[in-house]
Design an enzyme around this catalytic site. Structure first.
Site, mmCIF file in Angstrom:
data_model
loop_
_atom_site.group_PDB
_atom_site.id
_atom_site.type_symbol
_atom_site.label_atom_id
_atom_site.label_comp_id
_atom_site.label_asym_id
_atom_site.label_seq_id
_atom_site.Cartn_x
_atom_site.Cartn_y
_atom_site.Cartn_z
ATOM 1 N N GLU A 119 0.837 -1.197 0.000
ATOM 2 C CA GLU A 119 0.000 0.000 0.000
ATOM 3 C C GLU A 119 0.870 1.243 0.000
ATOM 4 O O GLU A 119 1.772 1.386 0.822
ATOM 5 C CB GLU A 119 -0.902 0.003 1.233
ATOM 6 N N ASP B 214 -13.280 8.018 6.033
ATOM 7 C CA ASP B 214 -13.369 8.715 7.320
ATOM 8 C C ASP B 214 -13.628 10.197 7.114
ATOM 9 O O ASP B 214 -13.184 10.783 6.121
ATOM 10 C CB ASP B 214 -12.056 8.554 8.095
ATOM 11 N N HIS C 103 -15.369 -2.644 13.055
ATOM 12 C CA HIS C 103 -15.265 -1.217 12.781
ATOM 13 C C HIS C 103 -15.679 -0.427 14.015
ATOM 14 O O HIS C 103 -16.615 -0.808 14.731
ATOM 15 C CB HIS C 103 -16.160 -0.840 11.600
ATOM 16 N N ASP D 82 -20.948 -5.711 12.505
ATOM 17 C CA ASP D 82 -19.809 -5.482 11.623
ATOM 18 C C ASP D 82 -19.684 -6.612 10.604
ATOM 19 O O ASP D 82 -19.423 -6.369 9.415
ATOM 20 C CB ASP D 82 -18.535 -5.384 12.451
ATOM 21 N N ASN E 42 -22.262 -6.225 7.903
ATOM 22 C CA ASN E 42 -21.904 -5.186 6.939
ATOM 23 C C ASN E 42 -20.906 -5.704 5.916
ATOM 24 O O ASN E 42 -21.019 -5.408 4.713
ATOM 25 C CB ASN E 42 -21.317 -3.981 7.674
ATOM 26 N N LYS F 242 -21.383 -6.172 1.803
ATOM 27 C CA LYS F 242 -20.490 -5.600 0.785
ATOM 28 C C LYS F 242 -20.019 -6.665 -0.188
ATOM 29 O O LYS F 242 -19.919 -6.425 -1.396
ATOM 30 C CB LYS F 242 -19.296 -4.916 1.460
#
Length: 325
Positions: free
Chosen positions: A36, A128, A171, A180, A183, A187
């Site tokens: 990353e 965020d 999360h 969580d 969710n 997705k």
């Protein structure tokens, strides 16, 4: 009222392999790895990024990803550099895309900008709030509320391969782990092909996340959950990053780094770094033994620490670390 999703397709002009395909391709070492990067703030930072890019390019990661600043603060730089990674290197880039402060029209335009550069892999994130990552999340009045909706949007726009974030500790906005997990499953059901976890410090948290998803939906649980690892080189920095992400550093781990940092007015960076390399290697070895599909390293645009960990895992890194300036 929700804004209708656009249906005009903007398929990449030269579709790239998917991340799932790359994870099953031949790789160096005992498991595929990925890296990353972050958009640099200035010319000096950009030069440093490209030095790291060229080193990692020689190590043949399965893919690399480029983060996206809070509230889209690095949007233009992110799009430009991700495009350059696709055009000027042999690396497979994944573009981060967040919903924060963006209308659906803006999100569609961003996906189109990536498509124009042949980028087919996107990491869909709710993101965020700018300024305070732990503050109240407010959706754009003409945007989307959840990452699940962003996955759906990208899917309507063309032949993209979409990944999402996952959270071994849950999360920080989720009321509990069950919520969580639901969710994340939603997705994945929306079309995400894999997830990359937030960095964590206890492999058991990753394993429990994997078990929860498999129990909730075996079909979605079969999709890769790629663990995120950061080789720690500064105690102060990792404490701050954990605080901003809402993650928790276990007491035994923080004690280990605190002891290395020493009692002086400034932390002993060399000792902290040595412990960080050891800890990242131990974490990676355990993840490999537990069948992790890939190791995703947060590089902070430096190559040396991650390369040291890879070397300890059996990857030949000597030639890559001697790239001409």
């Amino acid at each position: 009222m929700r804004i209708a999703l656009y249906t005009v397709r903007v398929t990449p002009i030269a579709p790239a392999p998917s991340i799932v395909e790359r994870l099953s391709a031949p790789h160096r070492g005992p498991v595929p790895f990925s890296v990353e990067f972050m958009p640099p703030r200035d010319a000096e930072g950009e030069a440093r990024l490209w030095r790291a890019v060229r080193i990692f390019e020689r190590l043949s990661p399965a893919f690399v990803s480029m983060t996206y600043g809070a509230g889209g603060s690095t949007r233009d730089r992110t799009v430009r550099i991700t495009g350059e990674l696709a055009a000027q290197t042999t690396l497979l880039p994944v573009a981060h895309l967040t919903a924060v402060n963006h209308s659906i029209a803006e999100l569609r335009a961003l996906v189109g900008a990536y498509a124009d550069q042949g980028i087919a892999n996107i990491l869909a994130l709710r993101g965020d709030p700018p300024g305070d990552p732990l503050g109240e999340w407010i959706a754009h009045p003409e945007g989307v509320e959840y990452a699940e909706e962003l996955v759906h949007l990208i899917d309507t726009l063309g032949d993209f391969h979409v990944g999402v974030a996952s959270f071994p500790e849950g999360h920080h906005r989720a009321p509990d782990l069950e919520h969580d997990t639901r969710n994340l499953v939603n997705k994945l059901r929306a079309g995400a092909e894999y997830s990359i976890t937030q960095m964590f410090f206890d492999v058991e948290d990753y394993l429990r996340l994997r078990d929860r998803v498999q129990a909730a939906d075996p079909e979605q649980g079969a999709k890769p959950i790629i663990p995120g690892i950061m080789p720690v080189t500064s105690l102060a920095s990792i404490k701050r990053m954990a605080e901003l992400s809402g993650s928790v550093i276990p007491p035994t781990v923080i004690e280990r780094f605190t002891k290395a940092a020493g009692d002086g007015p400034e932390e002993d960076r060399a000792s902290v770094r040595a412990v960080g390399i050891d800890f990242a290697t131990e974490t990676a070895e355990r993840l490999i033994a537990e069948g992790a599909p890939c190791l995703h390293f947060c590089s902070l645009n430096f190559a040396k620490a991650t390369s040291e960990v890879l070397g300890r895992l059996g990857v030949d890194v000597d030639a890559a670390l001697h790239v001409p300036a």
